[in-house]
Write an enzyme that holds these catalytic residues in place. Sequence first.
Site, PDB file in Angstrom:
ATOM      1  CE  LYS A  53      37.150  34.538  37.358  1.00  0.00           C
ATOM      2  NZ  LYS A  53      38.080  33.468  36.967  1.00  0.00           N
ATOM      3  CD  GLN A  97      37.177  30.135  35.523  1.00  0.00           C
ATOM      4  OE1 GLN A  97      37.436  31.318  35.315  1.00  0.00           O
ATOM      5  NE2 GLN A  97      37.215  29.619  36.737  1.00  0.00           N
ATOM      6  CG  ASP A 120      43.599  34.131  35.076  1.00  0.00           C
ATOM      7  OD1 ASP A 120      43.134  34.578  36.147  1.00  0.00           O
ATOM      8  OD2 ASP A 120      42.970  33.392  34.308  1.00  0.00           O
TER       9      ASP A 120
HETATM   10  N1  GUN Z   1      39.963  28.513  38.177  1.00  0.00           N
HETATM   11  C1  GUN Z   1      39.947  28.720  39.514  1.00  0.00           C
HETATM   12  N2  GUN Z   1      40.448  29.936  39.815  1.00  0.00           N
HETATM   13  C2  GUN Z   1      40.792  30.509  38.639  1.00  0.00           C
HETATM   14  C3  GUN Z   1      41.338  31.775  38.297  1.00  0.00           C
HETATM   15  O1  GUN Z   1      41.670  32.634  39.138  1.00  0.00           O
HETATM   16  N3  GUN Z   1      41.512  31.994  36.966  1.00  0.00           N
HETATM   17  C4  GUN Z   1      41.203  31.064  36.021  1.00  0.00           C
HETATM   18  N4  GUN Z   1      41.428  31.364  34.746  1.00  0.00           N
HETATM   19  N5  GUN Z   1      40.688  29.886  36.308  1.00  0.00           N
HETATM   20  C5  GUN Z   1      40.485  29.616  37.612  1.00  0.00           C
END
Ligand code: GUN
Length: 294
Positions: A53, A97, A120
């Site tokens: 990311k 995350q 998100d």
């Molecule tokens: N864990 C698995 N997928 C995601 C996501 O799209 N965003 C976040 N913040 N954590 C995750």
Amino acid sequence: MTAKIIDGKQVAADMRAELKEKVAELKAKGVTPGLAVVLVGEDPASKSYVTAKERACEEIGIYSDDNRLSAKTSEDELLALVEKLNKDPKINGILVQLPLPKHIDEDKVLLAIDPAKDVDGFHPVNVGKMVVGQDAYLPCTPHGIIQLLVRSKVQLEGAEVVVVGRSNIVGKPIANMLIQKAHTGNATVTVCHTRTKNIAEHVKRADIIIAAAGRPNTVTADMVKDGAVIIDVGVNRVEDATKKRGYRLVGDVDFEAVKEKASLITPVPGGVGPMTITMLLYNTVQSAEKTLKA
Ligand code: GUN
């Protein structure tokens, strides 16, 4: 029938090129979009997602603020960091995350993020707005799936969609988005989960199958109608001694067998994954654009 591959990498590259131009325009107006990424602990899969990311941000000119915290970080310390990022004008988006370590209440942390920076789309305010069809940050994986389907010209209106999995991150939101009265919705959706009596009977009816169960071989060829469209959201590590790193990534779908029956299918890797990150960049750019209009 042998399926055509939906090339998530290519769709993602096209969208990222458009976003890169938008970022340059914003910078010319004095606004550099900023994304704060917060990782607590050492989970190897989470570490690699977060690195991907951050790299994607830098590639298109988004400022990425890296916050890697020890697994021992307390809930209060994490909440204090979120509060600081909420107030930081350089930060347009905050991503914590998931999953978080067990001693931290995930719901409490998500609720602490300013909904205006919730790129998100996990804050209950944004989830609620999405459900009632109002303008909101859409969660990245389901939003990326919709983009893949629309850009592959898959008919959504009236389509029978079966979603396997009911997570807050994928299953629930994709089902919701696909029933919205919109050109990106208007489908008839069934959601299967661990307590569904006969998953195969449901999946066999589907024009579009969205596999988001987190388990290899959840969808096998005998469950797939000829010509179905397959979206594989799974990212599972399976041991593989022939690989240098000792594992390979597989989805939730038995790809080799299912591709012989489907009309379109996403690979793992290179399908949904690159789109998830792209939609995160998209939401961050949108958030930065809103500061100009404010
Ligand atoms: N864990 C698995 N997928 C995601 C996501 O799209 N965003 C976040 N913040 N954590 C995750």
